[in-house]
Scaffold this motif. Sequence first.
Motif, PDB file in Angstrom:
ATOM      1  N   GLU A  30      -9.354   5.158   0.352  1.00  0.00           N
ATOM      2  CA  GLU A  30     -10.749   4.917   0.014  1.00  0.00           C
ATOM      3  C   GLU A  30     -11.573   6.083   0.544  1.00  0.00           C
ATOM      4  OE1 GLU A  30     -13.325   0.972   0.077  1.00  0.00           O
ATOM      5  OE2 GLU A  30     -13.018   1.742   2.116  1.00  0.00           O
ATOM      6  N   MET A  37       0.849  -1.180   0.000  1.00  0.00           N
ATOM      7  CA  MET A  37       0.000   0.000   0.000  1.00  0.00           C
ATOM      8  C   MET A  37       0.892   1.240   0.000  1.00  0.00           C
ATOM      9  SD  MET A  37      -2.977   1.451   2.607  1.00  0.00           S
ATOM     10  CE  MET A  37      -3.384  -0.090   3.284  1.00  0.00           C
ATOM     11  N   SER A  38       0.574   2.208  -0.866  1.00  0.00           N
ATOM     12  CA  SER A  38       1.367   3.432  -0.926  1.00  0.00           C
ATOM     13  C   SER A  38       0.976   4.379   0.206  1.00  0.00           C
ATOM     14  CB  SER A  38       1.180   4.121  -2.280  1.00  0.00           C
ATOM     15  OG  SER A  38      -0.162   4.524  -2.444  1.00  0.00           O
ATOM     16  N   ASP A  88      -3.016   5.574  -1.979  1.00  0.00           N
ATOM     17  CA  ASP A  88      -4.054   4.553  -1.977  1.00  0.00           C
ATOM     18  C   ASP A  88      -5.013   4.798  -0.820  1.00  0.00           C
ATOM     19  OD1 ASP A  88      -5.467   2.260  -2.558  1.00  0.00           O
ATOM     20  OD2 ASP A  88      -4.058   0.929  -1.538  1.00  0.00           O
ATOM     21  N   PRO A 126      -6.183   7.873  -8.317  1.00  0.00           N
ATOM     22  CA  PRO A 126      -4.834   7.936  -7.748  1.00  0.00           C
ATOM     23  C   PRO A 126      -4.571   9.255  -7.012  1.00  0.00           C
ATOM     24  CG  PRO A 126      -4.762   8.198 -10.121  1.00  0.00           C
ATOM     25  CD  PRO A 126      -6.186   7.863  -9.768  1.00  0.00           C
ATOM     26  N   ALA A 167     -12.406   4.831  -7.117  1.00  0.00           N
ATOM     27  CA  ALA A 167     -10.991   5.047  -6.763  1.00  0.00           C
ATOM     28  C   ALA A 167     -10.312   5.946  -7.790  1.00  0.00           C
ATOM     29  CB  ALA A 167     -10.278   3.715  -6.674  1.00  0.00           C
ATOM     30  N   VAL A 173      -0.275   7.588   1.951  1.00  0.00           N
ATOM     31  CA  VAL A 173      -1.254   8.612   1.596  1.00  0.00           C
ATOM     32  C   VAL A 173      -0.726   9.972   2.035  1.00  0.00           C
ATOM     33  CG1 VAL A 173      -3.573   9.482   2.051  1.00  0.00           C
ATOM     34  CG2 VAL A 173      -3.202   7.039   1.784  1.00  0.00           C
TER      35      VAL A 173
END
Length: 69
Positions: free
Chosen positions: A21, A1-2, A19, A34, A32, A4
Motif C-alpha cells: 500500500e 499476502m505476496s 502487495d 501490482p 493499488a 514485496v
Amino acid sequence: MSKVQIKILDNGPFRVTGDVELVDADGNVYPAKPAFSLCRCGQSKKMPYCDATHKGTFDSCVRAEKELD
C-alpha cells in the motif's frame, strides 16, 4: 499476502512489486497496482511515480554489501 520486492535500478527508479500500500504524508492511499516504479531523481511530473525524466541526469548504482564468511 505476496512478498514485496523493491529493486534499485541503476541510474533509475525504485521498482516495487508485490502487495504493498502506497500512502502519502497525509495518509491518502494511492490506487493499488501490482507493480510500479518510484522516482528517485525528484524530476518526475508524475510523482511519486517515475516517468523516465531522469534519463541521463544522475548516476546512482547502489549495491548491497556482501557479507564476509
